[in-house]
Design an enzyme around this catalytic site. Structure first.
Site, PDB file in Angstrom:
ATOM      1  N   ASP A  12       0.853  -1.187   0.000  1.00  0.00           N
ATOM      2  CA  ASP A  12       0.000   0.000   0.000  1.00  0.00           C
ATOM      3  C   ASP A  12       0.886   1.234   0.000  1.00  0.00           C
ATOM      4  OD1 ASP A  12      -2.529   1.465   0.358  1.00  0.00           O
ATOM      5  OD2 ASP A  12      -1.663   1.993   2.300  1.00  0.00           O
TER       6      ASP A  12
ATOM      7  N   GLU B 294      -2.150  -1.264  -5.726  1.00  0.00           N
ATOM      8  CA  GLU B 294      -3.404  -0.626  -6.108  1.00  0.00           C
ATOM      9  C   GLU B 294      -3.189   0.091  -7.430  1.00  0.00           C
ATOM     10  OE1 GLU B 294      -5.906   1.056  -2.487  1.00  0.00           O
ATOM     11  OE2 GLU B 294      -3.876   1.798  -2.533  1.00  0.00           O
TER      12      GLU B 294
ATOM     13  N   ASP C 172      -1.857   1.428   7.266  1.00  0.00           N
ATOM     14  CA  ASP C 172      -1.225   1.113   5.984  1.00  0.00           C
ATOM     15  C   ASP C 172      -0.991  -0.390   5.828  1.00  0.00           C
ATOM     16  OD1 ASP C 172      -1.273   3.740   5.308  1.00  0.00           O
ATOM     17  OD2 ASP C 172       0.800   4.152   5.905  1.00  0.00           O
TER      18      ASP C 172
END
Ligand SMILES: [Zn+2]
Length: 397
Positions: free
Chosen positions: A182, A266, A362
């Site tokens: 992330d 992502e 996170d």
């Protein structure tokens, strides 16, 4: 597998060399601007742009009109025309239209020119046709077959970048682990195994110094000698900030791509996320100041650059990068899957209101991303080429 690498070195130049190299770069820029205005005139009159071949046939005519172009190696000028034609083609690409190329201003563009052939490298010396031999700081060996050589100026110094091609046997990644990652503002990168990488915040650290230097500049007489000196100091600080950021990102991406065979990221659209919140006069945006501070820190992290580094480093090592849609990952519990904005009592902390799971926000997001990646791979579709859906991606943390 064919791979392309670039090797960049600083040239050892004196004041006289600076004049010669600047002249080459200046002519190259002149040809770009001249050809661009030529193409623009054609477009404005409803005609098609000239192809690269027809454009190069104009070069001898331009050389008669502008005799200084004769002093420069003609292949470097042809290369610039090739770049321009490529940029114009990209602007009319129906699938992924880029911005139409712009005129290049002397002080606002990078001074550079490229040799497609004719250059030679011998030890720590390089031969640039029509200029001569230069020594350079050889910090590492050049591997592969040299294909082209770009000469460019950055700050006070000139550099060569030699692009090489080499074929390597299809690599097999030494690791077996599968990791989710992330990218955030508090941690540049957090992995699902709990590893976190703090940001270098290079810009933030240097911003006070930069602001002081800019204030000093504003008090000086514009274009005076002192003003020019101060301006170049500021320029060098900007370069240093960029180098610090780049170095930090390379360290992270090298370590992570060596340790993990599959990395799930992502599919963030950084351009949309960091868009200005200013709005229009009729419809002004909200929280403009807060958003602009967030934008600054998003851009300071260099997420897009990190993603680019992961993609090519994993490719070279035989690993895989999988992209998953980013919606809701920061509000989802990695234990029970409960989705709620209330799960985030603060930026740094994740506390699930349903099952009580507590973790660094996170790392929790990285675990959720890993889960999404595993689900995606289990379905048999690799998300590596999944298009990002603009609009659904705007995620404000
Ligand atoms: Zn939960």
């Amino acid at each position: 597998m064919e791979i392309v690498k670039a090797f960049k070195y600083r040239l050892k130049t004196g004041h006289q060399d600076d004049i010669i190299l600047s002249r080459f770069a200046g002519c190259s820029r002149f040809v770009w601007n001249h050809a661009l205005s030529f193409q623009k005139d054609l477009l404005d009159n409803g005609n098609r742009c000239l192809s690269y071949e027809s454009l190069t046939s104009q070069l001898p005519i331009w050389k008669k009109d502008f005799p200084f172009l004769k002093d420069v190696h003609s292949q470097t000028l042809q290369q610039r025309l090739k770049d321009l034609c490529r940029a114009i083609d990209a602007a009319f690409d129906p699938k992924d239209a880029r911005k139409f190329p712009k005129f290049r201003k002397k002080h606002k563009s990078v001074a550079s020119f490229r040799y497609p052939q004719g250059f030679r490298i011998n030890g720590n010396c390089v031969y640039l046709p029509k200029i001569g031999w230069y020594r350079f700081h050889k910090s590492r060996e050049i591997i592969g077959t040299p294909k082209n050589c770009t000469v460019s100026k950055r700050g006070k110094h000139w550099y060569i970048s030699v692009q090489t091609e080499m074929s390597i046997t299809n690599p097999i990644h030494p690791g077996v682990s599968f990791s989710g990652a992330d990218m955030g503002v508090i941690n540049t990168l957090a992995l699902s195994d709990g590893m976190t990488y703090k940001p270098a915040d290079s810009f933030k650290k240097a911003s006070f110094k930069l602001a002081a230097m800019q204030r000093k500049l504003s008090r000086m007489v514009k274009r005076s000698n002192n003003w020019k000196k101060q301006k170049s100091k500021i320029n060098r600080l900007h370069i240093r900030i960029k180098d610090m950021r780049q170095d930090h990102l390379h360290k992270i991406s090298s370590e992570v791509s060596k340790n993990h065979a599959v990395l799930v990221l992502e599919d963030l659209n950084v351009k949309n996320m960091s868009a200005s919140a200013k709005g229009t006069i009729a419809n002004p945006g909200k929280n403009v100041k807060r958003k602009s501070a967030l934008n600054r820190s998003i851009l300071d992290q260099g997420w897009f650059e990190l993603r680019r580094q992961f993609e090519y480093k994993m490719d070279w090592l035989g690993g895989t990068v999988v992209f998953v849609p980013p919606s809701g990952t920061s509000h989802t519990c990695s234990c029970c899957g409960h989705i709620s904005p209330e799960n985030r009592p603060s930026q740094a902390l994740f506390y699930c209101v349903k099952c009580g799971h507590t973790e660094s926000a996170d790392v929790n997001a990285a675990k959720v991303i890993l889960g999404a990646g595993q689900a995606l791979l289990a379905c048999g579709s690799n998300g590596a080429s999944m298009p990002s859906e603009a609009g659904t991606i705007q995620k404000l943390r």
